[in-house]
Motif scaffolding. Structure first.
Motif, PDB file in Angstrom:
ATOM      1  N   MET A   1     -56.767 -29.481  -7.286  1.00 41.56           N
ATOM      2  CA  MET A   1     -56.337 -31.431  -7.039  1.00 41.56           C
ATOM      3  C   MET A   1     -54.625 -30.726  -8.314  1.00 41.56           C
ATOM      4  N   HIS A   2     -53.315 -31.515  -8.447  1.00 39.88           N
ATOM      5  CA  HIS A   2     -52.264 -31.802  -8.497  1.00 39.88           C
ATOM      6  C   HIS A   2     -51.646 -32.027  -8.299  1.00 39.88           C
ATOM      7  N   LEU A   3     -51.574 -33.293  -9.758  1.00 32.91           N
ATOM      8  CA  LEU A   3     -50.550 -34.277  -9.969  1.00 32.91           C
ATOM      9  C   LEU A   3     -48.531 -33.825 -10.170  1.00 32.91           C
ATOM     10  N   THR A   4     -48.156 -34.322  -9.418  1.00 32.38           N
ATOM     11  CA  THR A   4     -46.460 -34.663 -10.416  1.00 32.38           C
ATOM     12  C   THR A   4     -46.294 -35.796 -10.290  1.00 32.38           C
ATOM     13  N   ARG A   5     -45.049 -36.080 -10.994  1.00 34.39           N
ATOM     14  CA  ARG A   5     -44.763 -37.243 -10.759  1.00 34.39           C
ATOM     15  C   ARG A   5     -42.657 -37.058 -10.814  1.00 34.39           C
ATOM     16  N   HIS A   6     -42.455 -37.691  -9.990  1.00 34.34           N
ATOM     17  CA  HIS A   6     -41.084 -37.823 -10.048  1.00 34.34           C
ATOM     18  C   HIS A   6     -40.462 -38.629  -9.700  1.00 34.34           C
ATOM     19  N   GLU A   7     -38.716 -39.108  -9.912  1.00 35.56           N
ATOM     20  CA  GLU A   7     -38.647 -40.834  -9.757  1.00 35.56           C
ATOM     21  C   GLU A   7     -39.068 -41.879  -9.505  1.00 35.56           C
ATOM     22  N   GLN A   8     -39.155 -41.637  -8.241  1.00 37.42           N
ATOM     23  CA  GLN A   8     -39.785 -42.896  -7.642  1.00 37.42           C
ATOM     24  C   GLN A   8     -40.898 -42.969  -6.497  1.00 37.42           C
ATOM     25  N   VAL A   9     -41.404 -41.286  -7.029  1.00 43.85           N
ATOM     26  CA  VAL A   9     -42.844 -40.628  -6.123  1.00 43.85           C
ATOM     27  C   VAL A   9     -43.566 -40.243  -7.609  1.00 43.85           C
ATOM     28  N   PHE A  10     -44.674 -40.741  -7.058  1.00 43.79           N
ATOM     29  CA  PHE A  10     -45.924 -40.072  -7.566  1.00 43.79           C
ATOM     30  C   PHE A  10     -47.213 -39.331  -6.562  1.00 43.79           C
ATOM     31  N   LEU A  11     -47.124 -37.904  -6.715  1.00 45.79           N
ATOM     32  CA  LEU A  11     -47.548 -36.718  -5.505  1.00 45.79           C
ATOM     33  C   LEU A  11     -48.971 -36.782  -6.041  1.00 45.79           C
ATOM     34  N   ILE A  12     -49.723 -36.502  -5.372  1.00 46.08           N
ATOM     35  CA  ILE A  12     -51.100 -35.994  -5.813  1.00 46.08           C
ATOM     36  C   ILE A  12     -50.670 -34.705  -4.267  1.00 46.08           C
ATOM     37  N   THR A  13     -51.685 -33.840  -5.058  1.00 42.77           N
ATOM     38  CA  THR A  13     -51.998 -32.149  -3.982  1.00 42.77           C
ATOM     39  C   THR A  13     -52.734 -32.345  -3.870  1.00 42.77           C
ATOM     40  N   MET A  14     -54.065 -32.159  -2.728  1.00 38.91           N
ATOM     41  CA  MET A  14     -55.483 -32.127  -2.556  1.00 38.91           C
ATOM     42  C   MET A  14     -55.458 -30.633  -1.854  1.00 38.91           C
ATOM     43  N   ARG A  15     -56.614 -29.820  -1.983  1.00 37.40           N
ATOM     44  CA  ARG A  15     -56.493 -28.311  -1.072  1.00 37.40           C
ATOM     45  C   ARG A  15     -58.127 -28.298  -1.320  1.00 37.40           C
ATOM     46  N   GLY A  16     -58.350 -27.531  -0.094  1.00 39.61           N
ATOM     47  CA  GLY A  16     -60.021 -27.370   0.370  1.00 39.61           C
ATOM     48  C   GLY A  16     -60.544 -27.888   0.674  1.00 39.61           C
ATOM     49  N   GLU A  17     -61.533 -28.246   0.476  1.00 35.91           N
ATOM     50  CA  GLU A  17     -62.789 -29.553   1.123  1.00 35.91           C
ATOM     51  C   GLU A  17     -63.146 -30.475   0.115  1.00 35.91           C
ATOM     52  N   MET A  18     -63.209 -31.628   0.053  1.00 34.94           N
ATOM     53  CA  MET A  18     -62.660 -32.536  -0.300  1.00 34.94           C
ATOM     54  C   MET A  18     -64.082 -33.926  -0.122  1.00 34.94           C
ATOM     55  N   ASP A  19     -65.392 -33.452  -1.410  1.00 39.76           N
ATOM     56  CA  ASP A  19     -66.188 -34.690  -0.534  1.00 39.76           C
ATOM     57  C   ASP A  19     -66.952 -34.730  -1.492  1.00 39.76           C
ATOM     58  N   THR A  41     -46.788 -43.700  -3.460  1.00 39.39           N
ATOM     59  CA  THR A  41     -47.413 -42.598  -3.812  1.00 39.39           C
ATOM     60  C   THR A  41     -48.038 -41.910  -2.859  1.00 39.39           C
ATOM     61  N   ALA A  42     -47.508 -40.946  -2.762  1.00 45.85           N
ATOM     62  CA  ALA A  42     -47.827 -39.829  -1.605  1.00 45.85           C
ATOM     63  C   ALA A  42     -48.685 -38.779  -2.092  1.00 45.85           C
ATOM     64  N   VAL A  43     -50.217 -38.420  -0.341  1.00 46.22           N
ATOM     65  CA  VAL A  43     -50.256 -37.733  -0.877  1.00 46.22           C
ATOM     66  C   VAL A  43     -50.592 -36.545   0.050  1.00 46.22           C
ATOM     67  N   ASP A  44     -50.791 -35.256  -0.402  1.00 45.14           N
ATOM     68  CA  ASP A  44     -50.631 -33.885   0.399  1.00 45.14           C
ATOM     69  C   ASP A  44     -51.942 -33.448   0.528  1.00 45.14           C
ATOM     70  N   LEU A  45     -52.264 -33.718   1.631  1.00 41.01           N
ATOM     71  CA  LEU A  45     -53.661 -33.416   2.774  1.00 41.01           C
ATOM     72  C   LEU A  45     -53.622 -31.623   3.415  1.00 41.01           C
ATOM     73  N   SER A  46     -51.986 -31.772   3.737  1.00 36.64           N
ATOM     74  CA  SER A  46     -51.593 -30.328   4.648  1.00 36.64           C
ATOM     75  C   SER A  46     -52.901 -29.130   3.905  1.00 36.64           C
ATOM     76  N   ARG A  47     -53.895 -28.340   2.564  1.00 37.98           N
ATOM     77  CA  ARG A  47     -54.534 -28.037   2.632  1.00 37.98           C
ATOM     78  C   ARG A  47     -55.294 -27.885   2.096  1.00 37.98           C
ATOM     79  N   VAL A  48     -55.683 -30.058   2.869  1.00 33.83           N
ATOM     80  CA  VAL A  48     -57.784 -30.286   2.815  1.00 33.83           C
ATOM     81  C   VAL A  48     -57.932 -29.258   4.043  1.00 33.83           C
ATOM     82  N   THR A  49     -59.921 -28.664   4.290  1.00 30.42           N
ATOM     83  CA  THR A  49     -59.952 -28.310   5.497  1.00 30.42           C
ATOM     84  C   THR A  49     -60.956 -28.537   5.677  1.00 30.42           C
TER      85      THR A  49
END
Length: 107
Positions: A1-19, A41-49
């Motif tokens: 999991m990766h967290l990134t803070r931009h000016e107006q958006v907090f981005l959470i990037t998730m990958r793989g299996e989330m259980d 808050t944006a949650v990137d789920l594009s790589r969650v399988t």
């Protein structure tokens, strides 16, 4: 999991299996997002399988907190078929704003 803070958006990037094994990491990400209090808050789920009820419950709780605070929660796809199925079968697909950044990943 990766967290990134931009000016107006907090981005959470998730990958793989989330259980249930990832519950502490997911809770830490939501805590960081709440503390950042970004308008979105944006949650990137594009790589969650794979995702189970732990992620579903975490997303629903985050949605509730964001709405209560007047902040927006956005899910970023395209969503893997397993994640899409979880949201669809649970009847929660329409509870989220989902934006897609490209073609659907392989099933």
């Amino acid at each position: 999991m990766h967290l990134t803070r931009h000016e107006q958006v907090f981005l959470i990037t998730m990958r793989g299996e989330m259980d249930h094994d990832d519950v502490e990491e997911v809770e830490a990400a939501w805590t960081a997002a709440d503390e950042a209090a970004s308008p979105m808050t944006a949650v990137d789920l594009s790589r969650v399988t794979f995702a189970d009820s732990m992620l579903l419950n975490a997303l629903l709780e985050a949605r509730r907190r964001h709405e209560a605070d007047g902040r927006e929660l956005v899910l970023i796809g395209p969503l893997h078929s397993a994640v899409l199925r979880l949201l669809d079968v649970s009847g929660t697909l329409d509870h989220f704003r989902i934006v897609s950044t490209g073609p659907s990943p392989a099933s």
